[in-house]
Design an enzyme around this catalytic site. Structure first.
Site, short mmCIF file in Angstrom:
data_model
loop_
_atom_site.label_atom_id
_atom_site.label_comp_id
_atom_site.label_asym_id
_atom_site.label_seq_id
_atom_site.Cartn_x
_atom_site.Cartn_y
_atom_site.Cartn_z
NE ARG A 123 -5.71 10.74 2.85
CZ ARG A 123 -4.59 10.94 2.40
NH1 ARG A 123 -4.24 12.33 2.04
NH2 ARG A 123 -3.75 9.96 2.46
CB SER A 146 -11.11 7.64 -3.96
OG SER A 146 -9.86 7.96 -3.34
CD GLU A 168 5.88 -4.04 3.97
OE1 GLU A 168 5.42 -4.76 4.55
OE2 GLU A 168 6.35 -2.92 4.35
NE ARG A 194 -3.53 8.12 6.93
CZ ARG A 194 -4.52 8.25 6.08
NH1 ARG A 194 -4.76 8.20 4.92
NH2 ARG A 194 -5.43 8.64 6.89
CE1 TYR A 240 -14.92 3.04 -3.32
CE2 TYR A 240 -13.25 3.72 -4.60
CZ TYR A 240 -13.47 3.30 -3.38
OH TYR A 240 -12.70 3.68 -2.12
CE LYS A 267 -6.25 1.82 -0.83
NZ LYS A 267 -7.09 1.93 0.75
CE LYS A 269 -3.93 2.36 2.44
NZ LYS A 269 -4.67 2.37 3.84
#
Length: 326
Positions: free
Chosen positions: A209, A277, A236, A220, A316, A251, A199
């Site tokens: 958000r 998004s 990872e 982040r 979505y 992602k 990610k």
């Protein structure tokens, strides 16, 4: 060139829709699509997400209906995100057995049973007043190990609510192992883990958000991956597999198709990707201006993600795409 040139004519296999369908190397199927759904506490009507046209924050009642629609469309699953009425420093509502996400899980499972996979986001950013994915230390940094304790609690309450898969998305070191142990010790050995393995700290998350009411201060970058790095994703992956991940995820999707391909080539477990998004919003905005063919763009982007190695795609457009490919 001889009179017989060319011997090979690849265009022969592109001459008609039937021929193109016959030789297609990559296909989309509704069962590979996962619909992210947001449920907001304390609202009586769905609340539109302005930066994501067509996406809403559901009420509990409309969430139930959306889940049934997803099951009837043959989707593979739904991923649930809770939007609480109250946020605090440690994200208390994320571990409240009667918090909005836990209520939503119970609602959806009661409606659809095992007809599709019910998944839940396991992260604190929706619940904290600072918007970070974990607990903050005194110096304002995210405390990895204190956050893991909160994730273990979240896993237990989500599993108690009946979820089929939890999705730890905070990119804390050791999160998969801690969640797996917490689930097993609570008697939830059958609850699976969809690990957000790679990610990235991406600009593509902006509209999300708004969707979850995040009040992020800062960024982040200290815990999500650097977009410049590729080998790190495989490290990872190795760690998440060793800790017990049942599925793994990359992602965002479209700007990280190279990462997705590498992870898919290396992973012995199913690989998912999240069409996030910002990807959705860009296409919707361009289509609203008449600059692109919206339906073709939806299918082309999803096909590219599938072609790069994703076996499941969070999008979505899941319902709409399912109708297109049926």
């Amino acid at each position: 060139m001889s009179a017989e040139f060319p011997y090979v004519r690849p265009r022969r296999l592109r001459q008609s829709p039937a021929m193109r369908r016959l030789v297609a190397e990559t296909r989309l199927h509704p069962a590979e699509l996962i619909l992210p759904l947001f449920v907001r506490e304390g609202v009586s009507e769905p609340v539109p997400v302005t930066s994501m046209p067509g996406v809403v924050q559901h009420t509990r009642d409309t969430l139930r209906k959306a889940a049934v629609e997803a099951a009837e469309a043959g989707l593979g699953g739904v991923m649930l995100f809770g939007v609480p009425a109250v946020q605090d420093a440690v994200g208390s509502e994320g571990t409240n057995p009667d918090g909005i996400l836990q209520q939503a899980i119970r609602d959806v499972v009661s409606e659809v049973g095992d007809s599709l996979v019910v998944m839940s986001d396991l992260c604190l950013d929706e619940y904290t007043d600072h918007g970070h994915c974990g607990v903050l230390a005194a110096d304002g940094s995210v405390d990895n190990d204190a956050t893991l304790e909160r994730y273990a609690e979240m896993a237990r309450v989500q599993a108690d609510a009946g979820v089929h898969l939890v999705g730890p998305s905070g990119m804390m070191d050791g999160q998969i192992g801690v969640v797996r142990r917490a689930l097993d010790e609570a008697g939830h050995q059958d609850v699976g883990i969809l690990a957000y393995t790679a990610k990235y700290a991406s600009a593509f998350y902006g509209p999300f958000r708004e969707a979850v009411g995040s009040s992020l201060k800062g960024d982040r970058k200290s815990y999500q991956q650097d977009p410049a790095n590729a080998r790190e994703a495989l490290r990872e992956l190795e760690q998440d597999l060793a800790e017990g991940a049942d599925l793994v995820m990359v992602k965002p999707a479209m700007a990280y198709l190279d990462i997705l391909r590498q992870v898919a080539d290396a992973s012995p477990v199913p690989v998912s990707a999240y069409q996030v998004s910002g990807e959705y919003a860009m296409v919707e905005a361009a289509a609203a201006n008449g600059w692109i063919d919206r339906e073709r763009m939806i299918l082309e982007t999803l096909t590219s993600i599938r072609r790069a190695g994703a076996q499941q795609i969070l999008t979505y457009w899941a319902l709409e795409a399912a109708a297109m490919v049926r």
